[in-house]
Design an enzyme around this catalytic site. Structure first.
Site, PDB file in Angstrom:
ATOM      1  CG  ASP A  48      -2.110   0.512   0.763  1.00  0.00           C
ATOM      2  OD1 ASP A  48      -2.527   2.439   0.024  1.00  0.00           O
ATOM      3  OD2 ASP A  48      -3.043   0.777   1.481  1.00  0.00           O
TER       4      ASP A  48
HETATM    5  C1  BGC Z   1      -4.812   3.236  -0.025  1.00  0.00           C
HETATM    6  C2  BGC Z   1      -4.905   2.535  -1.488  1.00  0.00           C
HETATM    7  C3  BGC Z   1      -5.046   3.034  -2.689  1.00  0.00           C
HETATM    8  C4  BGC Z   1      -3.539   3.257  -2.418  1.00  0.00           C
HETATM    9  C5  BGC Z   1      -3.340   3.625  -3.264  1.00  0.00           C
HETATM   10  C6  BGC Z   1      -4.039   3.890  -0.381  1.00  0.00           C
HETATM   11  O1  BGC Z   1      -4.201   5.186   0.477  1.00  0.00           O
HETATM   12  O2  BGC Z   1      -4.574   3.150   1.278  1.00  0.00           O
HETATM   13  O3  BGC Z   1      -6.894   1.507  -1.065  1.00  0.00           O
HETATM   14  O4  BGC Z   1      -4.532   1.803  -3.774  1.00  0.00           O
HETATM   15  O5  BGC Z   1      -3.827   4.233  -1.620  1.00  0.00           O
HETATM   16  O6  BGC Z   1      -3.991   4.982  -4.321  1.00  0.00           O
END
Ligand code: BGC
Length: 712
Positions: free
Chosen positions: A259
């Site tokens: 993540d």
């Molecule tokens: C979120 C994810 C997301 C990623 C990319 C993160 O902050 O937890 O769900 O896919 O950002 O945007």
């Protein structure tokens, strides 16, 4: 790739080029996290980037891809990822709303449509589906997922992966899916975003792992470890669950994509002393791609020098990234998703409208709905009545408010003979009451009121936990004044979660959960309110009365002193009923269907053989309009070696019934419906008695039930 195999390519690559392939950077066209990644073009040219997120559009993606293909030493193409959660340009209902359709075919179709739009915009990968079972509406991310039930989440996972990926990842219309966030984020401490998770091994296996197991079984191309720790171990370094469980036990062959900045956050978790250790821990756990943190590009070389990682581990992840690009067809044609495909904007819009109207969930209705077409004047009030952009909800990708139908607009179109008056009354989340008087005066002069209240789009989703998920601002005070006029009032709730509105359920003549329905919100809501569409939405989550009841869900284990209103020494609160405001599966319609004659065959079965139990129930439409019902089947293992849930969802079915029609609805239960984890957490199926319950919602008092018996 026609000329070079992945192994040959790997041989040609320098260590820096290898590490570059593991680096996923944000382009910042959309902001989904705290930091950017500097001069991306320069880093692409230098071979320090393997993929880009938050960039879309043929021109943007084409330009970045050209740099990689034409201006780097090895010409390895980039992959492009984005959070296409509920539509790319055409925005569909948020996943929580869509879950309420209980319709895997439509779940798949909406993902297919989103994938086609995303692919036509150059995207290879979506960070979806989000599969966190969530039982805590304080957690804003409950909006992004399929609700409280692991079976629903597993079926949702399969449908979404099939929809996004299609038949072959290399198809121009396919985007790779990412099952996220692995795992158990829905159990986050006190509903607070990014907080630690402590969860029993049993609950982990019963509730939080099955949706990911389903995603893996469906060939999901990527999995994203969650930000949170589970029982003390941050998921980004959770070797046992990532490599041990997903890869080795389930055979997951795809990519682990961290993540956003999660690898460097291992330092804040207090498990890594610096970025180098963080990079080493994540790589050792099996995380292939570093999203945005820079820990791999800045730390892996040093980790190698310190002996914290082996070159083979780096090679392993590079091989996976290159394999992923190969599967996407990028080596054959890096620009394959940069041409218009055969999507029809009109067809997608129609699908979005169909999904949206099916997601509208009628919670209460004393008969005021559907609104009479002869209504002379309708007051449409509240801060969400004319708020196009808010209808998109969280994670609205490349969606645009100008494509949205506001509730006011939808009602005007649906009721051309009715005079529609409008006033917002107040804002979503401020303390300005100056609009109350004018709005209330309009309500008082009308035959009915559509009171459009709830949350703004950004009050759910990531980083939007709420300690008190009630109506924000002065909306309650406004609603109470509207209700005090005595004019029949329909409360139309927009929200990313169940809101704490038991007082409103009591006082309003009808209450409708519309969640965030996307582009076609206003049209869909108007169709339901005016009876053009008979509501079908069902709650994929239990709706609490008050925050103090959270976490709340239907499949609670049996306990020694179950709730009895008259007995103080039973499981309850002294200041509130323990019962939810609305159970899982709740959702009214304008039709009237009755269930009768629940039967099961055979009534006895051996647990040592294959099991096939046929359950049938007669559904009769006793009303005067066609009905479309969802019927749920739950199992209760009456006596088992561990305490089991009083109602555990095992299946559901749909019934379409003409007025007066009776149909037999059948369910087929296999062994998995009677299996569970024994004391040693081994799967077992025990001899004994099972209760099979069938009904419209997770409520024992209204369900039909029948017993079956198993023997050794
Ligand atoms: C979120 C994810 C997301 C990623 C990319 C993160 O902050 O937890 O769900 O896919 O950002 O945007």
């Amino acid at each position: 790739m026609a000329t070079r195999t992945i192994d040959q390519l790997l041989e040609e690559m320098t260590l820096d080029e290898k590490i570059g392939q593991l680096n996923l950077v944000t382009a910042g066209q959309a902001v989904t996290g705290p930091i950017g990644n500097g001069d991306i073009d320069e880093n692409i040219r230098g071979g320090r980037i393997g993929g880009v997120l938050n960039l879309w559009g043929r021109e943007n993606i084409g330009a970045a891809q050209r740099l990689a293909v034409e201006e780097t030493r090895l010409g390895i193409p980039l992959f492009f990822g984005f959070d296409v959660l509920h539509g790319h340009k055409t925005i569909f209902p948020i996943p929580l709303a869509e879950a309420g359709l209980f319709d895997p075919a439509l779940w798949e179709r909406s993902a297919r449509a989103a994938a086609m739009e995303a692919a036509a915009d150059g995207l290879d990968l979506t960070f979806a589906p989000m599969l966190d079972v969530a039982r805590d509406p304080r957690w804003g991310r409950i909006a992004e997922g399929p609700g409280e039930d692991p079976l629903v989440a597993a079926v949702f996972a399969k449908a979404k992966v099939r929809g996004f990926q299609g038949a072959r990842l290399s198809d121009r219309n396919a985007v790779a899916a990412t099952a996220k966030h692995f795992c158990a984020g829905g159990a986050t401490l006190a509903g607070r975003e990014y907080a630690p998770v402590d969860v029993s091994e049993r609950t982990l296996r019963e509730v939080y792992l099955p949706p990911f197991q389903a995603a893996v079984a469906s060939g999901c191309a990527a999995i994203m470890p969650a930000f949170n720790s589970v029982n003390g171990v941050p998921m980004t370094m959770h070797r046992e669950l990532l490599t041990g469980y997903l890869r080795e036990k389930l055979g997951f062959a795809g990519l682990f994509v961290s993540d956003y900045t999660a690898i460097s956050e291992l330092v804040q978790h207090g498990v890594a002393g610096d970025l180098v250790e963080a990079a080493a821990l994540a790589l050792a756990a099996g995380v292939d791609v570093d999203m945005v943190s820079g820990a791999y590009v800045n730390g892996l070389k040093e980790a190698l020098a310190r002996g914290l990682v082996a070159l083979e581990d780096i090679n392993r992840s590079v091989r996976r990234v290159l394999g992923f690009k190969q599967d996407l067809g990028l080596f054959d044609d890096p620009y394959r998703r940069l041409a218009p495909n055969d999507i029809s904007r009109r067809e997608i819009e129609e699908l979005a409208r169909d999904v949206a109207r099916r997601a509208v969930t009628l919670l209460t209705n004393n008969g005021v709905l559907p609104l009479s077409r002869g209504l002379r004047r309708l007051a449409v009030v509240g801060p969400l009545a004319n708020a196009r952009g808010e209808m998109l909800g969280p994670w609205s990708a490349a969606g645009a408010p100008e494509n949205c139908v506001a509730i006011l607009e939808g009602l005007k179109r649906a009721l051309p003979e009715t005079e529609i008056v409008f006033h917002p009354g107040c804002g979503v989340d401020d303390d300005d009451r100056s609009g109350f008087e004018e709005a209330i005066a309009l309500c008082a002069k009308s035959g009915a009121v559509a009171l459009c209240i709830g949350e703004a789009a950004n009050m759910s989703g990531e980083a939007s936990s709420r300690a008190n998920p009630a109506l924000p601002g002065v909306q309650r005070q406004f609603a109470e004044q509207v209700l005090a006029t005595g004019v029949p009032t329909v409360a139309v709730l927009s929200s990313g979660r169940p809101l704490m509105v038991s007082w409103l359920a009591e006082k309003a003549q009808a209450m409708v959960a519309t969640w965030f329905l996307g582009d076609q919100a206003g049209a869909a809501i108007a169709e339901v309110l005016t009876g053009g569409f008979n509501p079908t939405g069902r709650l994929p989550v239990t709706w609490p009365r008050e925050t103090g009841q959270i976490p709340i869900f239907h499949a609670v284990r049996s306990l020694g002193r179950p709730f009895k209103a008259a007995d103080p020494f039973t499981s309850k609160y002294i200041d509130l009923s323990p019962e939810p405001l609305f159970p899982f599966g709740h959702g009214l319609s304008y039709a009237k269907v009755e269930l009768a004659n629940l039967r099961v065959s055979p009534q006895e079965f051996s647990v040592t053989n294959e099991i096939e139990i046929m359950v049938e129930v007669d559904a009769k439409n006793t009303g005067s309009i066609p009905a479309h019902e969802t019927i749920f089947l739950f199992v209760h293992d009456v006596v088992a070696s561990v305490a089991r849930a009083g109602m555990e969802l095992k299946d559901w079915a749909k019934a379409e019934l003409a007025p007066g029609e009776t149909k037999t609805i059948g369910f087929r239960l296999g062994k998995e419906s009677f299996e569970f984890l024994d004391k040693a957490l081994e799967t077992c199926c025990e001899a004994g008695e099972f209760e099979i319950l069938v009904g419209f919602e997770a409520d024992r008092s209204t369900a039909l039930s029948v017993r079956v018996r198993s023997f050794d």
